[in-house]
Design an enzyme around this catalytic site. Structure first.
Site, short mmCIF file in Angstrom:
data_model
loop_
_atom_site.label_atom_id
_atom_site.label_comp_id
_atom_site.label_asym_id
_atom_site.label_seq_id
_atom_site.Cartn_x
_atom_site.Cartn_y
_atom_site.Cartn_z
N GLU A 162 7.64 -4.58 -34.71
CA GLU A 162 6.37 -4.73 -34.00
C GLU A 162 5.45 -3.53 -34.28
OE1 GLU A 162 7.17 -5.57 -29.88
OE2 GLU A 162 7.56 -7.66 -30.31
N GLU A 319 11.36 -13.15 -32.16
CA GLU A 319 11.81 -12.81 -30.80
C GLU A 319 11.10 -13.72 -29.80
OE1 GLU A 319 11.02 -8.85 -29.43
OE2 GLU A 319 11.63 -7.95 -31.31
C1 GAL Z 1 9.57 -6.56 -28.03
C2 GAL Z 1 10.43 -5.60 -28.85
C3 GAL Z 1 11.90 -5.71 -28.52
C4 GAL Z 1 12.06 -5.75 -27.02
C5 GAL Z 1 11.29 -6.90 -26.46
C6 GAL Z 1 11.43 -7.06 -24.97
O1 GAL Z 1 8.29 -6.06 -27.91
O2 GAL Z 1 10.28 -5.84 -30.23
O3 GAL Z 1 12.56 -4.60 -29.07
O4 GAL Z 1 11.61 -4.55 -26.48
O5 GAL Z 1 9.93 -6.71 -26.72
O6 GAL Z 1 10.65 -8.12 -24.47
#
Ligand code: GAL
Length: 686
Positions: A162, A319
């Site tokens: 990110e 994710e």
């Molecule tokens: C994203 C990040 C992950 C984790 C996740 C939690 O922004 O890439 O590592 O922190 O959020 O929602």
């Protein structure tokens, strides 16, 4: 290159050549004792997991001190995953610098606009423009690539994590130096910069490049073009970091596709992903639902925009969450059905992978209350059963892998420059939300059961019969020309308040608003009429039952071309009886203007009028309009219809035909969507 990724995913240990959707998570084995790893692999197999992202936050573990490397644990987990038939999307591990580095080289730490250092203790505490950070990061990337180049588990590279999540705006001296270089490349001469920034105003004229700074905390409003350029620059320097890591990977592992996870979601606006997409081999995105009245519309909007950024090609959901997150003020769990529905909406919009943050819920650290595929309760849990159920569904949907999104007839244009510029300070209103306006149009189309693509200005716009450009504020002359040509050639353009007002330097197009679009729209506005908080403007939709309510903005419109049709009037208030919505026929098409914020309900009432000349209608059966979202993916011989229940009621889908891949039917064979359910049907290609 996505096909490379898929073909590598296809070559699991059994060499099975059938396409499959990827399923998995971020996997952080270093947070767990060794004995948990075997159970992890077993449970991954049980859940249908075939890919995990490893080593995202492992820098301190891999390189415990400057000249010490510890790859033993990573070698072992890579081997175990491979033996278990699970591919690895291997991170370059550069996302969060280790304490030894930030202690020895504190000049890598970012600095805020008011001069505060962002200290270590969380993550991503690095300046994108720091040469020292870059050197250390690339050394690590090289080591990773050299070590794992030929590892059979490696299916893709995951650059950093990110990029810009916590460090997009850095105002340090490194940033100041890099900003000047960026400006020199953009403007060549100081005269050109002085013109672009309008420095005749407030005695801001620069006589030497060294005088130029990032827009640090100032006595009053910093120069708006300086602010806009700093946003462009900040996105560009992160992109530059992405390219630097990618180049090392391409040099050492030319056959392995490279990605980085974007954050097309909510109000994450610092990175111009439309401009980044060409730098990677396949687009990946992270998405989290923020509960609210339009939360699932927002999910669909974001997934749709990712598809637009990916040019309609498949992309990778890197994710999302199985249930609650940990970073909202109140973190609610997902309801039954949400996990599968949310995932499948991404698939419908082109995701060939469904991955979560993270595999196993952490026992310690800032994210211990964030859900995962294996929750604190363990595998004997409803959540894990839902996770395994989704794994099965994704196996059933394997034929969808590699297919493209079928273009809709309506496009909504999303543009980073306009997002950035329209929300800057010292404007007619501070309440304007660029993304919310675009989302409201999208929600209104969903309410009418009409498919739309969210696309960027880089897209081939002619393929859409209707093009909606909400708050397209920044209008360089070539874009105004393109939109004019679009409408003349038969396209139906719909734009809104505060569009076409400035050029690429944030200078007003003079002679009356909406500046560059004035002639095309056949209207002229001398003064904006923003509304105070709580103030409204009733709008008569002329011929449509009921009225709509405008908020935020109104315009005092004069019609300058007699061919212009007034589609709606202000009913009361300062602009009573004056036009609120107009349309000008032009060539084979038309150009419409909506001068106030109508919100989802008002736009739902107005849209049929706006869409009529293009003959765009819902493809859904009567009873399903509004309750169901339809998204289509297609291959050379098949169409895959994803039908998503947007409501908490059961919806029968009479008249929808095809082979039912996912979903259920009632006794008469009618497809029935339970609350929050998704059905997928396969039809022969048109
Ligand atoms: C994203 C990040 C992950 C984790 C996740 C939690 O922004 O890439 O590592 O922190 O959020 O929602």
């Amino acid at each position: 290159m996505i096909s490379t990724l898929l073909s590598q995913l296809r070559h699991g240990p059994d060499g099975d050549p059938t396409p499959r959707l990827a399923y998995g998570a971020d996997y952080n084995p270093e947070q767990w004792p060794r004995e948990v790893w075997e159970e992890d692999i077993r449970l991954m197999q049980e859940a249908g997991v075939n890919i995990v992202s490893v080593a995202i936050f492992s820098w301190a573990r891999i390189q415990p001190t400057e000249n010490e490397w510890d790859f033993g644990w990573l070698d072992e987990i890579m081997d175990l995953l491979h033996a278990g038939g699970i591919g690895v999307d291997l991170a370059t591990a550069t996302a969060s610098p280790p304490p030894w580095l930030s202690t020895a080289q504190p000049e890598i730490l970012p600095v805020t606009a008011s001069g505060e250092t962002l200290w270590p203790g969380a993550r991503q505490h690095w300046r994108p423009t720091s040469p020292v950070f870059r050197e250390h990061a690339l050394r690590l990337v090289r080591k990773m690539a050299e070590r794992y180049a030929n590892h059979p588990a490696l299916v893709a590279w995951h650059v950093s994590n990110e990029l810009g999540c916590h460090n997009v705006y850095d105002y340090s001296d490194d940033a100041a130096r890099a900003f000047r270089d960026w400006l020199r490349a953009r403007y060549t001469t100081l005269d050109a910069l002085n013109h672009a920034w309008g420095t005749a105003f407030w005695s801001q004229r620069y006589s030497d490049w060294e005088q130029i700074l990032p827009p640090r905390l100032a006595a009053s409003h910093p120069n708006p073009t300086q602010q806009l350029d700093f946003k462009r620059f900040s996105s560009d320097v992160l992109k530059d970091h992405l390219r630097a890591e990618r180049d090392v990977l391409r040099e050492l592992t030319p056959g392995v596709p490279v990605t980085t996870n974007f954050m097309v979601m909510g109000n994450t606006k610092g990175m111009n992903y439309a401009d980044w997409a060409a730098e990677i081999d396949f687009v990946s995105n992270d998405h989290y639902v923020v509960p609210g009245p339009q939360d699932r519309d927002e999910l669909s909007f974001s997934a749709n925009l990712v598809s637009g950024i990916a040019g309609g090609r498949p992309w990778f959901l890197m994710e999302h969450s199985t249930s609650a997150v940990n970073w909202q003020p109140i973190n609610v769990a997902k309801r039954p059905g949400d996990l599968a529905r949310d995932s499948l909406v991404h698939v419908a919009h082109g995701a060939d992978a469904v991955c979560f943050f993270q595999w196993r819920q952490s026992a310690a650290g800032a994210e211990k209350y964030h859900s995962a595929m294996v929750p604190h309760a363990g595998a004997d849990s409803e959540l894990f059963r839902a996770v395994a159920g989704l794994g099965q569904t994704l196996k059933t949907l394997a034929p969808v892998a590699g297919t493209e999104r079928e273009p809709a007839r309506v496009g909504i244009v999303f543009d980073w420059d306009s997002w950035w510029a329209s929300e800057q300070d010292s404007h007619p209103t501070a309440q304007l939300s660029y993304r919310q306006e675009a989302l409201d149009w999208y929600s209104a189309l969903l309410a009418l059961g009409i498919r739309a693509d969210v696309v960027t200005t880089q897209t081939e716009l002619d393929r859409y019969q209707v093009l909606i450009t909400p708050v397209l504020h920044v209008m360089p002359a070539p874009l105004a020309k393109e939109l004019t040509r679009y409408a003349e050639n038969g396209g139906h353009l719909i734009t809104t308040y505060f569009s076409g007002v400035v050029d690429e330097n944030d200078h007003i197009w003079l002679g009356g608003y909406p500046g560059a679009l004035r002639e095309l729209l056949g209207i002229r506005i001398e003064e904006f009429g923003p509304l105070l908080d709580g103030e409204t403007a009733d709008v008569d939709l002329d011929g449509v039952d009921g009225a709509a309510t405008g908020t935020l903005w109104t315009d005092r419109i004069s019609v300058t071309d007699p061919a212009v049709e007034v589609l709606a009037h202000y009913r009361g208030g300062t602009y009573a009886d004056r036009p609120a919505v107009t349309r000008r026929p032009t060539g084979q098409g038309s150009a419409a203007y909506v001068s106030t914020r109508l919100g989802t309900d008002g736009l739902t009432a107005l849209l049929p009028k706006l869409l009529a000349p293009a003959g765009v209608h819902s493809e859904l059966p009567d009873g399903a309009r509004g309750s169901v979202e339809l998204i289509v993916r297609r291959s050379a011989d098949s169409r895959y219809l994803f039908l998503v229940n947007r409501t908490d009621e059961t919806v029968p889908l009479a008249g929808v035909s095809g082979d039912l891949l996912v979903g259920r039917t009632d006794d008469d064979g009618t497809v029935v969507l339970a609350p929050r359910d998704v059905a997928v049907l396969r039809q022969p290609a048109l």
